[in-house]
Design an enzyme around this catalytic site. Structure first.
Site, PDB file in Angstrom:
ATOM      1  N   ASP A 510      30.409  42.679  48.642  1.00 43.36           N
ATOM      2  CA  ASP A 510      31.080  41.392  48.426  1.00 43.36           C
ATOM      3  C   ASP A 510      31.145  40.681  49.772  1.00 43.36           C
ATOM      4  OD1 ASP A 510      32.699  39.283  47.763  1.00 43.36           O
ATOM      5  OD2 ASP A 510      34.128  40.485  46.605  1.00 43.36           O
ATOM      6  N   ARG A 512      32.214  37.526  50.312  1.00 47.16           N
ATOM      7  CA  ARG A 512      33.018  36.302  50.263  1.00 47.16           C
ATOM      8  C   ARG A 512      34.088  36.266  51.347  1.00 47.16           C
ATOM      9  NH1 ARG A 512      34.712  36.410  44.122  1.00 47.16           N
ATOM     10  NH2 ARG A 512      34.549  38.629  44.543  1.00 47.16           N
TER      11      ARG A 512
HETATM   12  N1  GTP Z   1      26.018  39.728  43.610  1.00 46.86           N
HETATM   13  C1  GTP Z   1      26.448  39.606  42.358  1.00 46.86           C
HETATM   14  N2  GTP Z   1      27.388  38.698  42.100  1.00 46.86           N
HETATM   15  C2  GTP Z   1      27.817  38.578  40.843  1.00 46.86           C
HETATM   16  C3  GTP Z   1      27.308  39.347  39.791  1.00 46.86           C
HETATM   17  N3  GTP Z   1      27.922  38.982  38.653  1.00 46.86           N
HETATM   18  C4  GTP Z   1      28.794  38.009  38.987  1.00 46.86           C
HETATM   19  N4  GTP Z   1      28.732  37.762  40.300  1.00 46.86           N
HETATM   20  C5  GTP Z   1      29.500  36.825  41.110  1.00 46.86           C
HETATM   21  O1  GTP Z   1      30.781  37.362  41.291  1.00 46.86           O
HETATM   22  C6  GTP Z   1      31.686  36.321  41.571  1.00 46.86           C
HETATM   23  C7  GTP Z   1      32.938  36.615  40.773  1.00 46.86           C
HETATM   24  O2  GTP Z   1      33.476  37.781  41.262  1.00 46.86           O
HETATM   25  P1  GTP Z   1      34.085  38.923  40.379  1.00 46.86           P
HETATM   26  O3  GTP Z   1      33.925  40.198  41.125  1.00 46.86           O
HETATM   27  O4  GTP Z   1      33.583  38.853  38.977  1.00 46.86           O
HETATM   28  O5  GTP Z   1      35.590  38.626  40.245  1.00 46.86           O
HETATM   29  P2  GTP Z   1      36.623  38.326  41.367  1.00 46.86           P
HETATM   30  O6  GTP Z   1      36.728  36.839  41.390  1.00 46.86           O
HETATM   31  O7  GTP Z   1      36.300  38.981  42.639  1.00 46.86           O
HETATM   32  O8  GTP Z   1      37.881  39.087  40.854  1.00 46.86           O
HETATM   33  P3  GTP Z   1      39.001  38.576  39.918  1.00 46.86           P
HETATM   34  O9  GTP Z   1      39.800  37.592  40.710  1.00 46.86           O
HETATM   35  O10 GTP Z   1      39.796  39.763  39.578  1.00 46.86           O
HETATM   36  O11 GTP Z   1      38.327  37.970  38.744  1.00 46.86           O
HETATM   37  C8  GTP Z   1      30.979  35.027  41.228  1.00 46.86           C
HETATM   38  O12 GTP Z   1      30.598  34.426  42.435  1.00 46.86           O
HETATM   39  C9  GTP Z   1      29.715  35.497  40.499  1.00 46.86           C
HETATM   40  O13 GTP Z   1      28.618  34.637  40.733  1.00 46.86           O
HETATM   41  C10 GTP Z   1      26.312  40.304  40.105  1.00 46.86           C
HETATM   42  O14 GTP Z   1      25.836  41.033  39.269  1.00 46.86           O
HETATM   43  N5  GTP Z   1      25.923  40.382  41.399  1.00 46.86           N
END
Ligand code: GTP
Length: 669
Positions: A510, A512
């Site tokens: 991750d 971000r």
């Molecule tokens: N690299 C990658 N990113 C993904 C994938 N599926 C979804 N995403 C990205 O994950 C991000 C969302 O993150 P999540 O981990 O689903 O959720 P979160 O926002 O961290 O967690 P919550 O706040 O609990 O929902 C978005 O930017 C999506 O584009 C994947 O398979 N691979």
């Protein structure tokens, strides 16, 4: 300026804009490239635009501005600044309009103001004001990446009606990544300030001046206190307004410029609007600080905040490899939802007594019961309307009144007993002025959907308008971008999970960051010392990331997949009404509307009316995933499993354990 000189200049502008757009595209993926601190705002320059107070219909101004741009402009070339011309929708739109209009060579029309100047002044001031937010401590992320101090600015905001209610969309630029991050602000009081007007004190004072000394007096006093508190809460709510948007961007900035970039209060109408005044955070004022620390049994709920990361696949084409589309909609729904405050003593039983007395008045032979019931002989001054509440307090009161009512001919049994939920489905047109009028009845017809608007106070509950923010960060694919996410998907099809796929591509699980989100929240006056936020997430890294950036999080609220919510409800009990309601609302087969089969719905016998209403709100049809339904599928389950097992989303684990089917599918064997 002569027209012959004008054409080449416009051509330069046009090609410059294209080049700029190309640069923007190529730089989109360079999220961490260091940039210069944006230049200070241009002050004093610019051109006088609209005369203040001049009445110009904004739509006309824009239409005619395009034409004016096409044939004439007195503007000097604007200096090209790296961040002074971010990939702004506004600036691009202006360039496009110019070139198209030029080719059409329309007739020039004169306006009472020169709208070209508004556009140019706004462009000129994009990303100005470096002093904004510099008072905060240096960001942990910035220090790690050796970036210049982060500077964000809200460039524009506008009102957008959505299936969940009206929101204000804010567009932010910054000096770190050239991306347009967004803030979706839900704060209905800004649009309808009358909501805070629950003015009943005079009437209540009168009522209390009467010699009523029995329980009614106690109820009234309590009720008055609680209502006053609700009114205080509403009035003390600091509007969620961007500080950077509200600043004066240049000396001589016109009212029209402010309206066009969204720095206004209330609503815009065909007549124009009221530009906002720049203001320091109200939360800094002693009044608000005092209110925040005041002890009361009724407290406001901190705003609900969701930090959402862009997900093209989930939000746009409804991918069920992840839950992002559903989460965006669910977050919007939850933030828009009213915050319910249940009064302790409220108006319970008041109407019963009122009704009882009216009937006793008509039957002099039973007058002696009046003193037994009310403790005095004279007629009470019942000026305070009330709605029976249907909860424990009401039960106690009705029991207290039972014997008298039986003696009076079963009067109490004729009294309405309406739950606040059922009486709260008000028509949108119901005004707050009506909110205290008992003659206003529920006007919802059987074939129209339930309204989203309730009275602020109904029965023994206060329904405070929901408020909060979704910060929409352009960090697609957990920060690796769409291209890399697509590659990761292919690796996932070959058997890897989302974490492994990222690692195999050379990324972190991750990538971000939350520094920009933190600054956006601060700019909206959230997460500061005086009031924390409730953060809607299961992701511990998000909580940690924001906290490290200095955001005060008073509570984490779990983000439960809708399918799980529904499963939990299905387990709770049967209900027959739901399928009928769904059929009536969506006018088609239940399954297509709700994603639930009839047999599933049959298991839902017993859901409360509130559940049906909430469900309807959750599923209101929309053209996109906003307003859509619950997502479900094996790949989504796999995604959720990875979040639990590899990304520490423990909230999901807790929830999954309540739902046996998901324990089976999600838990490792
Ligand atoms: N690299 C990658 N990113 C993904 C994938 N599926 C979804 N995403 C990205 O994950 C991000 C969302 O993150 P999540 O981990 O689903 O959720 P979160 O926002 O961290 O967690 P919550 O706040 O609990 O929902 C978005 O930017 C999506 O584009 C994947 O398979 N691979």
């Amino acid at each position: 300026m002569m027209r012959s000189q004008q054409a080449p200049r416009r051509e330069r502008e046009r090609t410059g804009a294209i080049h700029e757009r190309k640069m923007d595209r190529s730089s989109r993926e360079e999220s961490n490239a260091p940039k210069h601190v944006p230049a200070a705002p241009t002050t004093g320059g610019g051109h006088a635009a609209a005369n203040e107070g001049e009445s110009v219909r904004p739509d006309m101004a824009y239409r005619e501005r395009s034409e004016e741009n096409a044939v004439e402009s007195d503007e000097e070339d604007q200096p090209v600044r790296e961040l002074a011309s971010p990939p702004s929708m506004l600036s691009n739109a202006t360039h496009r309009t110019s070139s198209t209009s030029a080719s059409n060579a329309r007739t020039k029309r004169r306006l009472s103001i020169d709208p070209t100047n508004i556009s140019n002044n706004l462009k000129q001031n994009l990303m100005a004001s470096p002093e904004v937010n510099t008072a905060r401590p240096p960001s942990a992320t910035n220090m790690a990446n050796q970036l210049p101090p982060l500077v964000i600015r809200c460039q524009a905001r506008t009102r957008v009606p959505t299936p969940h209610g009206e929101i204000f969309l804010h567009l932010y630029t910054n000096n770190h990544d050239n991306k347009e991050h967004l803030a979706i602000v839900i704060d209905p009081l800004q649009l309808d300030p009358d909501m805070a007007d629950i003015s009943e004190d005079d009437e209540e004072e009168n009522a209390l001046d009467t010699p009523v000394k029995d329980v009614q007096s106690t109820i009234l006093r309590q009720q008055r206190r609680e209502k006053r508190r609700v009114r205080e809460i509403l009035r003390q709510r600091r509007p969620l307004i961007s500080q950077t948007l509200n600043e004066v961007w240049r000396e001589g900035e016109t009212e029209m410029e402010r309206l066009v970039r969204g720095a206004y209060v209330g609503r815009l109408t065909g007549e124009g609007g009221t530009a906002s005044k720049p203001q320091s955070f109200i939360s800094d004022s002693p009044h608000i600080q005092e209110a925040a620390t005041a002890k009361s049994d009724i407290q406001d709920v901190p705003p609900l905040v969701r930090i959402h990361s862009e997900c093209y696949t989930g939000e746009t084409i409804g991918s069920m490899r992840c839950d992002c589309g559903e989460q965006l909609d669910e977050a919007l729904r939850q933030i828009c939802d009213e915050q319910v405050i249940k009064f302790k003593h409220a108006m319970a039983g008041y109407e019963l007594k009122h009704d009882l007395q009216a009937r006793l008045d008509q039957r002099p032979e039973l007058r002696h019961l009046q003193s037994q019931t009310f403790g005095f002989e004279g007629k009470a001054d019942f000026t305070q309307p009330g709605t029976p509440a249907g909860d424990d307090d009401e039960m106690a009161m009705s029991m207290e009144l039972d014997s008298a009512s039986n003696a009076a001919g079963g009067i109490a049994s004729s009294t309405r007993s309406v739950s606040p939920q059922s009486s709260s489905r008000m028509d949108d047109s119901a005004s707050l002025a009506d909110a205290t009028d008992p003659s206003v009845t529920d006007v919802q017809s059987t074939d129209s959907p339930p309204s989203t608007k309730r009275r602020v106070i109904e029965g023994n509950r206060a329904y405070l308008p929901g408020r909060g923010v979704i910060v929409y960060l352009r960090q697609e694919g957990r920060g690796i971008g769409l291209l890399e996410k697509i590659r990761a998907y292919n690796l996932q099809d070959m058997g890897h999970d989302t974490v492994s796929a990222n690692l195999m591509l050379g990324h972190g699980a991750d990538e971000r960051k939350y520094d920009i989100a933190a600054d956006i929240l601060r700019d909206l006056g959230l997460g500061r010392n005086d009031s924390g936020i409730r953060l809607l997430t299961n992701n511990p890294e998000k909580v940690q990331g924001l906290s490290q950036e200095g955001i005060i999080i008073s509570e984490r609220v779990g983000m439960v997949p809708r399918d799980w919510q529904q499963s939990a409800r299905r387990r709770m009990g049967p209900q027959s009404k739901k399928s009928k309601v769904h059929g009536a609302i969506f006018g088609g087969p239940v399954e297509s509307a709700s994603g639930m089969s009839d047999s599933m719905l049959e298991q839902n016998e017993g859901d409360s009316e509130d559940d049906v209403y909430d469900d309807w709100r959750r599923r209101r049809g929309g053209a996109t995933l906003i307003g859509g339904s619950a997502a479900r599928g094996p790949e989504l389950e796999k995604y959720l499993r990875t979040k639990i097992e590899r990304m520490g989303h423990s909230e999901l684990l807790d929830r999954a354990q309540c739902i046996p089917t998901f324990v089976l599918t999600l838990m490792p064997t």
